[in-house]
Write a protein that holds these residues in place. Structure first.
Motif: not given
Length: 134
Positions: A64-87
């Motif tokens: 995946f594009k570097r920008e998408d990898q960065q977005w995944l960590n900076e934007v998506w991951l906090p939202e996913a963790e707030a939704a319950g993502y743990r593993a």
């Protein structure tokens, strides 16, 4: 029969009730907009079903594009963790570039509150996720 959230040329998202996980399988390299909307759909599926596990199958993915990898960590991951993502169980082919990209995505995650393991087969990944008590 699994509940399918998305089935396109670039990815498939479905629920696996047996392991209480959202499965996302990537095909090729989607455009940024498609990649991000699919990731957000995973977050929605986690939240709607009260799941905390994601199985990502990158067997047929391209880096995946570097920008998408960065977005995944900076934007998506906090939202996913707030939704319950743990593993996360990630299936990756032996391609060293894909392995490097996956390692780069997960390297800064908190290993105490987030479990991540990579596998070479879906059966191994499912077995590991099934054993987790979260």
């Amino acid at each position: 029969m699994p509940q399918v959230y998305l089935n396109t040329a670039y990815c498939r998202i479905e629920l696996d009730e047996d392991i209480k996980a959202v499965i996302i399988e990537w095909f090729g390299a989607p455009k940024s907009e498609s990649f991000r909307s699919a990731c957000l759909l995973v977050t929605k599926a986690l939240k709607e079903n009260g799941y905390s596990r994601v199985l990502t199958d990158n067997t047929n993915a391209v880096i995946f594009k570097r920008e998408d990898q960065q977005w995944l960590n900076e934007v998506w991951l906090p939202e996913a963790e707030a939704a319950g993502y743990r593993a996360s169980a990630t299936i990756i082919k032996k391609d060293p570039f894909v392995r490097f990209a996956v390692d780069n995505i997960v390297k800064d995650r908190d290993n105490v509150k987030f479990l991540n393991q990579r596998f070479e087969s879906r059966e191994e990944a499912r077995s590991w996720l099934k054993t987790l008590v979260l």
